[in-house]
Design an enzyme around this catalytic site. Structure first.
Site, PDB file in Angstrom:
ATOM      1  N   HIS A 186       0.841  -1.526  -0.013  1.00 21.82           N
ATOM      2  CA  HIS A 186       0.025   0.031   0.118  1.00 21.82           C
ATOM      3  C   HIS A 186       0.966   1.170  -0.032  1.00 21.82           C
ATOM      4  CE1 HIS A 186      -3.626   2.211   1.641  1.00 21.82           C
ATOM      5  NE2 HIS A 186      -2.606   3.195   1.944  1.00 21.82           N
ATOM      6  N   GLU A 187       1.834   1.508   0.847  1.00 18.22           N
ATOM      7  CA  GLU A 187       2.523   2.392   1.172  1.00 18.22           C
ATOM      8  C   GLU A 187       3.532   2.676  -0.337  1.00 18.22           C
ATOM      9  OE1 GLU A 187       1.980   5.102   3.072  1.00 18.22           O
ATOM     10  OE2 GLU A 187       0.621   3.733   4.228  1.00 18.22           O
ATOM     11  N   HIS A 190       1.521   4.316  -3.096  1.00 17.01           N
ATOM     12  CA  HIS A 190       1.753   5.693  -2.863  1.00 17.01           C
ATOM     13  C   HIS A 190       2.663   6.141  -3.681  1.00 17.01           C
ATOM     14  CE1 HIS A 190      -2.101   6.187  -0.769  1.00 17.01           C
ATOM     15  NE2 HIS A 190      -1.703   5.669   0.400  1.00 17.01           N
ATOM     16  N   HIS A 196      -6.020   6.958  -2.667  1.00 13.70           N
ATOM     17  CA  HIS A 196      -6.761   5.779  -2.192  1.00 13.70           C
ATOM     18  C   HIS A 196      -7.997   5.582  -3.048  1.00 13.70           C
ATOM     19  CE1 HIS A 196      -4.741   7.111   1.880  1.00 13.70           C
ATOM     20  NE2 HIS A 196      -4.698   5.639   1.604  1.00 13.70           N
ATOM     21  N   TYR A 245      -9.660   2.003   2.011  1.00 17.70           N
ATOM     22  CA  TYR A 245      -9.706   2.064   3.265  1.00 17.70           C
ATOM     23  C   TYR A 245     -10.706   0.727   3.751  1.00 17.70           C
ATOM     24  CZ  TYR A 245      -8.852   6.969   4.178  1.00 17.70           C
ATOM     25  OH  TYR A 245      -8.555   8.421   4.354  1.00 17.70           O
TER      26      TYR A 245
END
Ligand SMILES: [Zn+2]
Length: 339
Positions: A186-187, A190, A196, A245
């Site tokens: 996930h990071e 980015h 998101h 999320y």
């Protein structure tokens, strides 16, 4: 009625995360050259002021309380924009409204100290997934101008969006942010250039935001992006994205803050890249690599990727979402590159 159960079941199967057994290993890298700075740029003009600042110890304290059984994901616990988006040391001055893709998909990186061997392995497994499924290449830092330094300071899980130039930090506080491979993925996603999933402009067709359950002062984290600032890279709304999320993100009362409009849909998984995530990365980076298929879905969606983001008519609403789950995006990709 049974027809709809059938459709929903197919939808769920098609959205299962890709695991190692489903992966097709492709040796050759077929990365097109891309001309033009504009094509390389990532629009971050929609980011709130909150994305610009410095790492916070308070976020580290919150993440230090995270466990595998917590209701929300650790990257949803930070005091940064949307929990984990931070462009450290940069000022929002109206000029910095773009970052970049990584040139030729090559991302030099170095891991700073502070990780156990097991945690380093988790990071390496996350990187290995990118290598198997996309054309991106994480290479050991060797003096390149732009590179990632993966750190574990007690400031939570956070990353900038896209390549900002020079030394660029991704922080993975240990153990919270390096417990699950999906958190690392996930990071890194980015840093690769993605926001998101639930901030997509059309998200209200797919999820309901329960504002009464959101912790006061964190409502900004549920802001939608404007259509002019976003590119879906030809991939429809994806409940199973590793960038979505969880249901309890920023909850003030342990009640759900975000609910899929298709009942029984799961959101917030942090196991690995979804097929949609892979398609988006490969489309952003002009990569002609096939998206591997789960055995359940290989006759539903061809999963082929072309180097040009296709035009797509969004399938709005819950019926449209089921349609997308079954048939994929409403598009025909005539040009397919075999591995
Ligand atoms: Zn995030």
């Amino acid at each position: 009625m049974s027809y709809f159960l059938f459709l929903t079941l197919f939808g769920v199967l098609n959205c299962l995360p890709i695991d190692d057994d489903d992966v097709i290993i492709v040796d050759s890298v077929d990365l097109n050259s891309i001309d033009g700075v504009e094509e390389y740029s990532i629009d971050i003009s929609g980011l709130d002021q909150l994305a610009f600042g410095i790492p916070k110890n308070e976020s580290g304290v919150a993440v230090s309380e995270w466990t595998d059984s917590s209701l929300m994901n650790p990257e949803e616990m930070g005091e940064y924009l949307e929990g984990d988006i931070l462009m450290p040391g940069l000022a929002r001055n109206g000029i910095r409204d773009k970052t970049s893709r990584w040139t030729d998909g090559i991302i030099p990186y170095v891991m700073d100290g502070g990780f156990t061997q097991e945690q380093k392995d988790t990071i390496r497994k996350a990187i290995a997934d990118y290598h198997r499924l996309t054309c991106l290449r994480f290479v050991p830092y060797n003096g390149q101008k732009d590179y990632l330094i993966i750190k574990s300071s007690k400031t939570g899980c956070w990353s900038s969006v896209g390549r900002i130039g020079g030394r660029q930090e991704v922080n993975l506080q240990s153990p919270g942010c390096v417990t699950k491979k999906g958190t690392v993925i996930h990071e890194l996603l980015h840093a690769i250039g993605f926001m998101h999933e639930q901030s997509r402009p059309e998200r209200d067709d797919f999820v309901t935001i329960k504002y009464s359950n959101i912790k006061p002062g964190t409502e900004v984290n549920f802001k939608k992006s404007e259509a002019k600032n976003t590119d879906d890279f030809g991939v429809g709304y994806d409940y199973n994205s590793v960038m979505h999320y969880s249901e309890y993100a920023f909850s003030r009362n342990s009640q759900k803050t975000i609910e899929p409009k298709i009942s029984n849909s799961k959101i917030g998984q942090r196991e690995g890249l979804s097929r949609g995530d892979v398609k988006k990365v490969n489309n952003m980076y002009n990569c002609k690599k096939d998206v591997p298929m789960t055995t359940e879905s290989n006759d539903i969606d061809t999963g082929k990727v072309t180097n040009t983001p296709p035009t797509r008519e969004p399938q709005a609403g819950w019926l449209g979402s089921i349609w997308q789950s079954i048939f994929g995006d409403k598009k025909i990709d005539p040009e397919v590159t075999e591995k």
